[in-house]
Design a protein around this motif. Structure first.
Motif: not given
Length: 123
Positions: A77-92
Motif C-alpha cells: 500500500q505504497l504510493r508516491a508522485d515522482i517529480r523532476p528536481g526532487s527526491v520523494e522518500k518512502i519508508r516501510f
C-alpha cells in the motif's frame, strides 16, 4: 528537611524527563536500514529489481530523470508522485516474503504500461 530535599530531587528528575520527551531527538539512520535510490525515466525504473530483507526498515529514494512519474507498490500500500528536481522518500518495513510488482501509475507515454519492476523480500 529530608522531605524537601526528596521533593526537589523528584521534581528535578520529572522536569528533565519532561524536557527530554518534549524535544525531538535527532536520530541517525539505523545501520540495519536499507536505503535504495530508484530513478524513474521514460518507460523504466533503475534499478528495476530490488531485494530487501523481511523486518528490516527500507527507505526508497525516488527521483525522476525526465518528467512526472508515479510509484505504486500495491502489496505494501505504497504510493508516491515522482517529480523532476526532487527526491520523494518512502519508508516501510517489509512484513512478508515474496516477489511483488511496483509500477508507474502516472501516464508517461506510449510504453507506460511496461514501466514496472519487482521487489523481492527474503528472510
Amino acid at each position: 528537611m529530608k522531605k524537601l530535599a526528596l521533593f526537589l530531587v523528584v521534581a528535578a528528575i520529572g522536569f528533565f524527563y519532561q524536557e527530554s520527551m518534549a524535544r525531538p531527538s535527532v536520530k541517525e539512520p539505523s545501520t540495519n536500514e536499507q536505503v535504495i535510490r530508484i530513478s524513474a525515466k521514460t518507460f523504466e525504473f533503475e534499478p528495476s529489481e530490488i531485494t530487501v530483507k523481511k523486518g528490516i526498515p527500507v527507505t526508497l529514494e525516488l527521483v525522476s530523470a525526465d518528467r512526472h512519474h508515479g510509484f505504486k507498490l500495491p502489496a505494501f500500500q505504497l504510493r508516491a508522485d515522482i517529480r523532476p528536481g526532487s527526491v520523494e522518500k518512502i519508508r516501510f518495513v517489509p512484513d512478508r516474503t515474496g516477489t511483488f510488482t511496483f509500477l508507474c501509475d502516472v501516464f508517461c507515454g506510449d510504453q507506460h504500461e511496461e514501466m514496472s519492476g519487482t521487489l523481492t523480500v527474503v528472510e
